[in-house]
Design a protein around this motif. Structure first.
Motif, PDB file in Angstrom:
ATOM      1  N   ASP A 168       4.572   6.897  -0.375  1.00 50.77           N
ATOM      2  CA  ASP A 168       3.048   6.634  -0.540  1.00 50.77           C
ATOM      3  C   ASP A 168       2.703   5.396   0.149  1.00 50.77           C
ATOM      4  O   ASP A 168       1.782   5.250   1.030  1.00 50.77           O
ATOM      5  CB  ASP A 168       2.549   6.701  -2.117  1.00 50.77           C
ATOM      6  N   GLU A 171       2.674   6.123   3.924  1.00 51.51           N
ATOM      7  CA  GLU A 171       1.635   6.989   4.374  1.00 51.51           C
ATOM      8  C   GLU A 171       0.073   6.060   4.226  1.00 51.51           C
ATOM      9  O   GLU A 171      -0.517   6.040   5.455  1.00 51.51           O
ATOM     10  CB  GLU A 171       1.213   7.912   3.720  1.00 51.51           C
ATOM     11  N   ASP A 172       0.101   5.087   3.226  1.00 49.48           N
ATOM     12  CA  ASP A 172      -1.046   4.190   3.238  1.00 49.48           C
ATOM     13  C   ASP A 172      -0.869   3.183   4.361  1.00 49.48           C
ATOM     14  O   ASP A 172      -1.796   2.654   4.975  1.00 49.48           O
ATOM     15  CB  ASP A 172      -1.014   3.460   2.037  1.00 49.48           C
ATOM     16  N   ASN A 234      -2.652  13.278   0.767  1.00 46.71           N
ATOM     17  CA  ASN A 234      -3.251  11.866   1.373  1.00 46.71           C
ATOM     18  C   ASN A 234      -4.232  12.463   2.628  1.00 46.71           C
ATOM     19  O   ASN A 234      -3.936  12.519   3.727  1.00 46.71           O
ATOM     20  CB  ASN A 234      -2.182  11.146   2.043  1.00 46.71           C
TER      21      ASN A 234
END
Length: 884
Positions: A168, A171-172, A234
């Motif tokens: 995560d 991806e952010d 996402n």
């Protein structure tokens, strides 16, 4: 806060441990943790009881970290900074918490200094360190807010090059890096690559990006697939990737635009599905009907907020793909987006920046189909400087009023904008004002554009106050409206007078490099030269001199620019050359254009679009000899896109055998390395070529074309009998996820019909024959109605209408009353009487002269009409001695 009791800090520490163990992440849980930490820290510092131990330094440091993070969760960022300064711990162990608090307070310069100094001290440590990684995330975002996007890109490159174990987090970081690239993009940046520059393709070659493009970028989001497995968890990453592909479409083929469209479709579907499932979880178990409906409405509004920017970019993808169907879909989306946003009680909560971009893109879509003045009103105003003062005063309240030297106020102000958006809006406004011939308004817009190229950030004081400075402020932060107060200590730029304003009133739009700033100044010079050419303004330099100076500035900047900036400079230099060729070659002869294309920079000459254009010009120059054109098209390579361009060239000239040879190699041999869209295009072209030479083989290949089920099962007679689809008359109530279209939008779209060249609100004129047929039908229906009432007999001959029915009854020929003694002059009467003819004859000089000549000729004696009669001067008397 109450003064802490002198209890042992160990007891309070046990309480704190139990609070943390509960895992309560609500606001109330953080409040309890914050109070407990404050009690421990204050109590441990103030108790001096005999036998009590002071809090160890390590424990105090840990509790301080917990305390600061609780304050951050509660949004009390000022208390975080004040506590660290009070404890003289600024830049110490809790530097990550301090930097984040400064960032949220929009004190970006202070945050930049803190992060830079802390990372420089920890330069020897790896990025795998949690503190360093967290600090680098804040540092990169701070650089983005300061307008230093190139430095931010370098930080993201360093951050993503490390091994991030958390998926995560990675991806952010990718989503933020894509947003940073998009925010300050300049056309031409991707023309060529080289060296170890920050804007190389390292981001696009990331494994997660490549996998997303190959999977979601190639699949149709309308297919259900495997349900939840196809959802993008996402979807922000997919949205940012698609947006970056669309913004940088100047250097990409349409295949990337189609991939961006597919990504946006998946993002919209995933966002709505995930939010819908979240809504069911929140509403489940709610017994109060009113509370249940309130939660549902709130969740629907949230879903609309998430879907609105995705739909706006879907419209942009349709606009870039072109075609009547795509443009109609884009028009529908933009009009719906704007209509929902400007409602007095808007339930969508649409961001003002999104509304402004939708209005700007709608102006691009309607350019050439509406008047220039109407298109200008759609361009958003970046600040009080983008239009004249009197215009802002009249139209700053959101109305559509216009006037003044600036050429008309925009529909909506552009707030919270990125540098790329600000530059685009200012450039569009100046260009339209130049097309209108508005010298003062265009000069003013160009001056603001040139000034904004030097401003990246207005300072912490302006940012914290929420100034309307374009990209400098935080997203969603409050912005000041209207004009800023003018002060005496003013600044102006070298490109023109900015009407004596302070620097904070200038929108922030500084490019990422000096070379890009030179390129944008050259674009401004291009508009200025066009303005002088259109208006024939005698003052100032001539258009040719302005263009020459812009080219000279580009050549000077190219000598000291890096590879990224040199690509932009080559791109803009080519624009200047092509503009000069179009202006000078008004007859559109091929040879002057061929000469100009041959003089373009090598990075532009090697582009497929330039090669195809040059080949087409050679073909137009000599239609019999196509060897030069074929040679150029063959130089594009052996990839499918290049060979498709070659086949289209042969197809235009009827060389079907050459087309069949190339397309059969694609369809039969390169099926594995060809995308689905390219394969369908090649097969369709092959069918078209074979239809001229071998219809049987054309039918065989036509069977390979994949036709949608709804089209394949459609019957002609069934299609004719189908009901014509209509737009919904009313928008869906309670949000509804955008299912309805307002009546205004419905009427506008219905009136245009989506036809190219149609104007908004202008209905298509009916055929004259159709009008006559309609009148005849209505006449037959009317006579049938009269016949049913016994007022009309079709078998009985009808008397002809009176030819004198237009004349008053008193003047008609068959009415003797009132016409006695009058000379009848036909059915229409004598008008004003027969006496008028005699008066007219007296005034006819030509007739009298002709009559006199004829009388002379008949008598043979000279006329005495012009001889003055002499008299004795005595007064002539009549009878009775009276004077006459």
């Amino acid at each position: 806060m109450d003064s802490p009791e002198p209890t042992a800090w160990k007891d309070s520490l046990s309480t704190l441990q139990s609070l943390i163990a509960t895992g309560d992440t609500s606001k109330g849980g953080h409040v309890k943790i914050e109070k407990c930490c404050a009690l421990i820290l204050d109590g441990g510092a103030s108790t001096n009881n005999i036998g009590e131990e002071d809090i160890p330094a390590e424990v105090r440091s840990t509790i301080s970290t917990i305390y600061l993070r609780a304050l951050i969760h509660l949004g009390r960022y000022t208390e975080v900074v004040d506590y660290l300064q009070k404890q003289q711990q600024s830049g110490g162990v809790n530097v990550q918490e301090e930097a984040y608090a400064l960032y949220r307070l929009r004190r970006y310069e202070a945050c930049h200094s803190l992060c830079a100094s802390s990372l420089e001290l920890n330069e020897g440590s790896t990025t795998n360190n949690n503190i360093n990684r967290g600090l680098m995330h804040v540092y990169a975002q701070t650089l983005y807010r300061l307008g230093e996007t190139q430095s931010a890109d370098e930080v993201y490159f360093q951050l993503l090059s490390s091994e991030l174990t958390d998926a995560d987090e990675r991806e952010d970081a990718l989503a933020n890096a894509l947003a940073n690239r998009t925010a300050n993009y300049t056309s031409g940046s991707l023309l060529k690559f080289g060296g170890n520059t920050a804007t190389e393709l390292w981001l696009e070659m990331d494994e997660a990006i490549v996998e997303m493009l190959s999977s979601y970028g190639q699949s149709d989001p309308s297919n259900n697939g495997d349900g939840d497995k196809d959802l993008l968890q996402n979807y922000d990453l997919a949205y940012n990737l698609a947006t970056y592909l669309l913004v940088s479409s100047d250097a990409r083929s349409h295949s990337y635009v189609r991939q961006a469209k597919q990504l946006l479709g998946h993002a919209e579907k995933s966002a709505l599905t995930i939010l819908e499932s979240s809504q069911e979880e929140n509403v489940e178990g709610e017994t109060n009907e009113e509370e249940r409906k309130a939660k549902q409405n709130k969740q629907q509004q949230l879903a609309e907020q998430e879907a609105a920017p995705i739909r706006a970019n879907l419209a942009l993808a349709n606009l870039l793909l072109g075609g009547e169907e795509n443009e109609t879909a884009a028009l529908r989306a933009y009009l719906t987006c704007i209509t929902k946003a400007v409602k007095p009680k808007n339930s969508t909560g649409m961001h003002a920046n999104l509304l402004a971009m939708a209005s700007n893109n709608l102006a691009l879509l309607r350019d050439g189909k509406e008047s220039v003045f109407d298109v200008l009103k759609r361009i958003p105003a970046t600040s009080a400087l983008s239009v004249s003062e009197d215009v802002v005063a009249k139209g700053s309240k959101g109305g559509n009023s216009s006037g003044g030297g600036g050429g008309g106020a925009a529909v909506v102000p552009l707030v919270g904008a990125t540098p790329q958006q600000v530059r685009t809006a200012l450039f569009n406004r100046a260009l339209l004002l130049a097309k209108m011939g508005n010298v003062s308004g265009c000069s003013e817009a160009l001056a603001v554009l040139r000034a904004s190229l030097e401003v990246a950030y207005h300072g912490d004081e302006v940012s914290a106050a929420g100034s309307n400075g374009g990209g400098g402020g935080a997203e969603g932060s409050p912005k000041s409206k209207g004009k800023g107060k003018k002060k005496k200590n003013t600044t102006t730029d070298s490109g023109g007078d900015v009407r004596g304003v302070v620097k904070k009133d200038i929108p922030t739009a500084k490019p990422s490099s000096e070379g890009e700033a030179v390129a944008w100044n050259a674009r401004a010079n291009l508009i200025e030269s066009e303005l002088r050419r259109i208006t024939d303004a005698g003052d100032g330099s001539k258009p040719e001199v302005i263009i020459s100076q812009a080219i000279s500035d580009i050549d000077t900047a190219a000598k000291r620019a890096d590879d990224d900036a040199s690509s932009v400079l080559d791109y803009v230099k080519s624009q200047l050359f092509l503009h000069g060729a179009v202006v000078s070659n008004k007859q559109s002869k091929p040879q002057p254009f061929i000469d100009v294309l041959g003089s373009l920079p090598s990075s532009v000459q090697s582009c497929p679009g330039t090669v195809v254009t040059l080949a087409s010009l050679y073909g137009a120059l000599d239609k019999d000899d196509t060897s030069r054109s074929v040679e150029l098209l063959s130089s594009l390579g052996e990839d499918v896109a290049a060979r498709l361009a070659l086949t289209e060239f042969h197809m235009e000239r009827g060389q079907y055998e050459d087309v069949i040879e190339v397309l059969e190699s694609i369809v039969e041999k390169d099926a594995d390395s060809t995308t689905q869209v390219e394969m369908m295009t090649a097969t369709a072209l092959l069918v078209k070529a074979l239809s001229y030479t071998d219809s049987e083989r054309a039918g065989d290949y036509a069977e390979r074309l994949e036709i949608g089920e709804d089209i394949a099962t459609l019957d002609g007679e069934e299609l004719e009998s189908m009901e014509i689809p209509r737009f919904a008359k009313k928008a869906s109530e309670n949000g509804g996820g955008g299912g309805g279209i307002s009546s205004k939008v419905r009427k506008i779209i219905a009136s245009t019909g989506g036809k190219r060249g149609s104007n908004l609100g202008e209905r298509k004129k009916k055929n004259h024959d159709a009008i006559l047929r309609k009148r005849a039908k209505q006449r037959d229906e009317y006579l049938a109605t009269l016949e049913s009432k016994g007022q009309y007999d079709p078998n009985k001959s009808q008397t002809k209408p009176d030819p004198e029915r237009w004349i008053p009854k008193s003047q008609r020929s068959y009415n003797r009353r009132g016409r006695r003694g009058r000379h009848k002059a036909g059915a229409q009467g004598g008008g004003a009487g027969a006496g008028m003819e005699k008066d007219a004859a007296k005034l006819d000089v030509a007739a009298r002269v002709a009559a006199a000549k004829s009388s002379v000729e008949e008598s043979g004696k000279p006329s005495t009409a012009n001889i003055q009669v002499s008299g004795s001067g005595a007064v002539r008397k009549g009878k009775g001695g009276k004077r006459r």
